[in-house]
Motif scaffolding. Structure first.
Motif, PDB file in Angstrom:
ATOM      1  N   ILE A  37       4.301  13.241  -2.614  1.00 45.82           N
ATOM      2  CA  ILE A  37       4.766  12.038  -1.964  1.00 45.82           C
ATOM      3  C   ILE A  37       4.414  12.090  -0.400  1.00 45.82           C
ATOM      4  CG2 ILE A  37       6.784  10.454  -1.507  1.00 45.82           C
ATOM      5  CD1 ILE A  37       7.915  11.211  -4.326  1.00 45.82           C
ATOM      6  N   VAL A  38       4.692  13.184   0.027  1.00 45.49           N
ATOM      7  CA  VAL A  38       4.600  13.376   1.493  1.00 45.49           C
ATOM      8  C   VAL A  38       3.380  13.559   2.019  1.00 45.49           C
ATOM      9  CG1 VAL A  38       5.161  14.770   3.498  1.00 45.49           C
ATOM     10  CG2 VAL A  38       6.994  14.519   2.059  1.00 45.49           C
ATOM     11  N   ALA A  39       2.496  14.078   1.131  1.00 47.66           N
ATOM     12  CA  ALA A  39       1.013  14.286   1.546  1.00 47.66           C
ATOM     13  C   ALA A  39       0.475  13.006   1.452  1.00 47.66           C
ATOM     14  CB  ALA A  39       0.515  15.276   0.455  1.00 47.66           C
ATOM     15  N   THR A  40       0.781  12.036   0.312  1.00 47.81           N
ATOM     16  CA  THR A  40       0.223  10.986   0.168  1.00 47.81           C
ATOM     17  C   THR A  40       0.681   9.900   1.160  1.00 47.81           C
ATOM     18  OG1 THR A  40       0.538  11.052  -2.319  1.00 47.81           O
ATOM     19  CG2 THR A  40       0.156   8.887  -1.629  1.00 47.81           C
ATOM     20  N   LEU A  41       1.768   9.965   1.615  1.00 53.50           N
ATOM     21  CA  LEU A  41       2.086   8.918   2.785  1.00 53.50           C
ATOM     22  C   LEU A  41       1.425   9.210   4.090  1.00 53.50           C
ATOM     23  CD1 LEU A  41       5.797   8.469   1.947  1.00 53.50           C
ATOM     24  CD2 LEU A  41       3.933   6.813   2.119  1.00 53.50           C
ATOM     25  N   ALA A  42       1.273  10.786   4.359  1.00 55.40           N
ATOM     26  CA  ALA A  42       0.553  11.043   5.388  1.00 55.40           C
ATOM     27  C   ALA A  42      -1.037  10.885   5.354  1.00 55.40           C
ATOM     28  CB  ALA A  42       0.483  12.813   5.560  1.00 55.40           C
ATOM     29  N   GLY A  43      -1.469  10.542   4.081  1.00 57.51           N
ATOM     30  CA  GLY A  43      -2.833  10.158   4.195  1.00 57.51           C
ATOM     31  C   GLY A  43      -2.956   8.839   4.162  1.00 57.51           C
ATOM     32  N   ALA A  44      -2.126   7.976   3.851  1.00 56.65           N
ATOM     33  CA  ALA A  44      -1.919   6.233   3.780  1.00 56.65           C
ATOM     34  C   ALA A  44      -1.868   6.554   5.577  1.00 56.65           C
ATOM     35  CB  ALA A  44      -0.651   5.855   3.385  1.00 56.65           C
TER      36      ALA A  44
ATOM     37  N   GLY B 100       0.877  -1.275   0.226  1.00 54.37           N
ATOM     38  CA  GLY B 100       0.037   0.020  -0.144  1.00 54.37           C
ATOM     39  C   GLY B 100       0.987   1.320   0.078  1.00 54.37           C
ATOM     40  N   ALA B 101       1.574   1.339   0.805  1.00 56.27           N
ATOM     41  CA  ALA B 101       2.660   2.255   1.054  1.00 56.27           C
ATOM     42  C   ALA B 101       3.454   2.500  -0.440  1.00 56.27           C
ATOM     43  CB  ALA B 101       3.559   2.172   2.247  1.00 56.27           C
ATOM     44  N   MET B 102       4.133   1.653  -0.931  1.00 52.45           N
ATOM     45  CA  MET B 102       4.814   1.573  -2.071  1.00 52.45           C
ATOM     46  C   MET B 102       4.075   2.267  -3.349  1.00 52.45           C
ATOM     47  SD  MET B 102       7.533  -1.362  -1.678  1.00 52.45           S
ATOM     48  CE  MET B 102       7.487  -2.003  -3.083  1.00 52.45           C
ATOM     49  N   LEU B 103       2.809   1.548  -3.387  1.00 43.98           N
ATOM     50  CA  LEU B 103       1.786   1.753  -4.372  1.00 43.98           C
ATOM     51  C   LEU B 103       1.430   3.090  -4.348  1.00 43.98           C
ATOM     52  CD1 LEU B 103       0.562   0.290  -6.807  1.00 43.98           C
ATOM     53  CD2 LEU B 103      -1.721   0.094  -5.358  1.00 43.98           C
ATOM     54  N   ALA B 104       1.032   3.591  -3.047  1.00 42.55           N
ATOM     55  CA  ALA B 104       0.810   5.309  -3.008  1.00 42.55           C
ATOM     56  C   ALA B 104       1.662   6.003  -3.303  1.00 42.55           C
ATOM     57  CB  ALA B 104       0.648   5.440  -1.402  1.00 42.55           C
ATOM     58  N   VAL B 105       3.035   5.735  -3.166  1.00 37.58           N
ATOM     59  CA  VAL B 105       4.037   6.670  -3.686  1.00 37.58           C
ATOM     60  C   VAL B 105       4.100   6.704  -5.304  1.00 37.58           C
ATOM     61  CG1 VAL B 105       6.646   6.923  -3.780  1.00 37.58           C
ATOM     62  CG2 VAL B 105       5.313   6.432  -1.819  1.00 37.58           C
TER      63      VAL B 105
END
Lengths: 329, 289
Positions: free
Chosen positions: A217-224, A89-94
């Motif tokens: 990228i940072v915002a996406t990981l924060a969302g995850a 999930g984290a990798m796909l999100a990035v």
């Protein structure tokens, strides 16, 4: 050398206090609030990279936050909350956030900054509508949202808190290094005088794109992380109010100070939770968004540096005047 | 064929409404170089004031005028009170107008509630006819006629009057106009008030058009209007007209044949235009870059 030791000691102390904070404040609601502060703090710092350091306004930053939340949520649900699905999930999100930010940047960053603000608002709202649409219901569960279960090793309030806290610290550290780097200096140059940076031969479009991708990228990981902390995700994460909230946090904390975002997130989220409690007894506090709106306008007009920016400015001024007076003596 | 005609007329009706918003937005941007992120809020307040007034007095024309007036008053207050002190400070201007949008769309919930109001069509405009198999809705035609009249009036104003001459000159070079002894700041206020009045007027028309007014309608319409001015080219009234009709008709067809994709299509059209012609169909290159 001595100064370095003091710095390391301070950093270690800060980390220790941060990790022990939930045991001091007591668990339950407070820990949840702290988790939110740190995820939104990271989100706001990523936003400050755009607004405070590059000088471009996005009104659709929630599209990254929401994308991260939904990808992580869907991966965890499909992967039966295994550790592998968490990593995937984290990798796909990035990966998705990089592609998304490149497309949006290519469409909107070549023109004036006003275009960027308008186009991010429009694209962000499209994500909101898509997440709630019937066509994607098998994946997103439309307007009902997804309930998410987390891997076993994350299955306690404290574990999730530590994850959020360490993520926020890592983001703060890395972004701080980034804005001090030569690229960061060029970004500040673009913010202060774009035409001069063009004249100096820098490809302004490429630097803006780089800032947008990193911020995304940072915002996406924060969302995850947000979906892990809440164990639930709904279309609300894509709502324009999420973009406005992060804008509010950044502005109130202080644009261009990086750590102001974290401060702003704390101020706004604590105020929000206080208002919701008050609204139980006094229904008029349900309309606290108006108050935030007025506060926002007032801060932009009269305190454009925000809380942290104003403090730093005052400190700088005092230092300068004392040094000046001392040398005269 | 009947479905085709019905969809085209529906699309043109929507387009006429869009045009009123987009025209104000594009006029303001052309002269003041400000994108008004509160434009949807002015539309929203126009809609609520008109709907409320119509429910109380049953005076449709009065409601339309009050809707436009509400937009104009809010617009003048915004321009004089907030934007005036921020010219030449682009970032803060964008931020301020978005803050006003937030306040306007939250504040409307205080007196009128979060659920919206019904907006009935006045009886003398609520006919509909069946010609062949094509449905002709009177209020839709009324909106189209009003939209066309507004376009003609704007065209006359910009091309045939002294004020229009000043505005067009100001779009080219505001500093030079001021150097000629024309108080350009007052012209700014007039144009902002005009655009705001158009937004409020569109809101007053939109209430009966959609049958209800809701707190979210401002933002929805604003997003459509942004897409339209990006497609048509910022600063161009012709572009706003063509963009409005294009978006109106395309959305009308897509929501009939592929309802799940209708959201994506306007954004895709915008993306294609941005790739092929970044300044928009009728825009000038220097306004975009």
């Amino acid at each position: 050398m001595n100064r370095n030791i003091v710095r390391y000691a301070a950093a270690v102390l800060l980390l220790a206090v941060g990790l022990l904070l939930p045991t001091i404040t007591g668990g339950g609601g407070t820990t949840t609030l702290l988790e939110q502060v740190f995820t939104f703090g990271a989100f706001a710092m990523s936003y400050d990279l755009l607004l405070g350091f590059t000088g471009i306004i996005s009104f659709g930053h929630a599209m990254f936050f929401g994308t991260g939340a939904y990808i992580m949520g869907i991966c965890l649900v499909r992967g039966n909350a295994s550790t592998l699905s968490f990593v995937c999930g984290a990798m796909l999100a990035v990966v998705v956030s990089v592609m998304l930010s490149l497309v949006v940047a290519f469409l909107s960053l070549r023109m004036k900054d006003t275009y960027f603000a308008m186009i991010t608002l429009a694209v962000g709202q499209t994500f909101y509508v898509l997440a709630g649409s019937r066509a994607l219901q098998p994946w997103t569960n439309a307007n009902d949202g997804i309930t998410v279960f987390v891997p076993d090793w994350l299955n306690s309030d404290y574990a999730i808190y530590c994850l959020c806290f360490l993520f926020c610290v890592a983001v703060a550290f890395l972004l701080f290094q980034f804005v001090k780097s030569p690229v960061g200096v060029i970004l500040k140059g673009i913010r202060d005088n774009e035409s001069r940076m063009v004249a100096l031969g820098h490809s302004v479009f490429r630097y803006k794109t780089a800032a947008f991708v990193i911020s995304g990228i940072v915002a996406t990981l924060a969302g995850a992380l947000f979906v892990i902390a809440e164990m639930f995700v709904s279309t609300q994460v894509f709502d324009v109010s999420t973009s406005i909230n992060v804008l509010l946090m950044t502005i109130i904390g202080g644009t261009g100070t990086l750590f102001g975002g974290l401060l702003g997130a704390a101020v706004i989220l604590i105020a929000q939770s206080e208002f919701s409690t008050l609204a139980g007894t006094y229904p008029m506090f349900n309309d606290y968004m108006i108050l935030f709106g007025v506060l926002y306008v007032l801060v932009v007009l009269f305190l454009p540096r925000g809380i942290l920016g104003t403090i730093l400015q005052e400190r700088g001024r005092r230092r300068w005047t004392t040094r000046f007076l001392n040398s005269n003596r | 064929m009947d479905v085709f005609l019905t969809l085209v007329i529906g699309g043109i009706g929507d387009g006429a409404l869009y045009f009123l918003i987009a025209a104000g937005l594009t006029l303001i941007f052309g002269l003041l170089q400000v994108i008004n992120f509160a434009h949807g809020g002015l539309y929203l307040w126009g809609a609520y004031m008109a709907t409320f007034l119509y429910a109380v007095t049953h005076q449709f024309w009065l409601a339309l005028i009050v809707g436009a007036g509400a937009g104009a008053v809010l617009g003048i207050a915004m321009e004089r009170g907030l934007l005036g002190r921020l010219y030449h400070h682009g970032t803060n201007q964008i931020l301020i107008t978005m803050g006003v949008m937030l306040i306007l769309s939250e504040f409307v919930k205080v007196p009128f509630g979060v659920n919206g109001l019904n907006a009935p069509t006045p009886s003398f405009l609520s006919h509909s006819w069946l010609v062949g198999h094509v449905v002709l809705v009177e209020y839709q035609w009324f909106t189209i006629v009003v939209g066309a009249m507004v376009y003609l009036v704007l065209h006359w104003l910009l091309r045939r009057t002294r004020l229009g001459m000043v505005i067009r000159a100001g779009v080219e070079n505001a500093g030079l106009v001021e150097a000629c002894g024309i108080p350009i700041r007052n012209v700014f206020t007039v144009v902002f008030a005009l655009g705001a009045a158009l937004a409020g007027f569109a809101g007053a028309l939109a209430g009966p058009y959609f049958g209800s007014v809701t707190p979210g309608m401002g933002l929805d319409m604003q997003l459509t209007a942004f897409i339209i001015v990006v497609i048509g080219g910022m600063g161009s009234v012709q572009g706003a007209l063509v963009g409005s009709l294009l978006v109106g008709v395309v959305t009308s067809f897509m929501s009939f044949y592929f309802p799940s994709l209708s959201v994506l299509v306007t954004v895709l059209v915008m993306a294609v235009v941005l790739l092929v012609r970044p300044q928009g169909l009728f825009g000038e290159a220097r306004a975009a870059a």
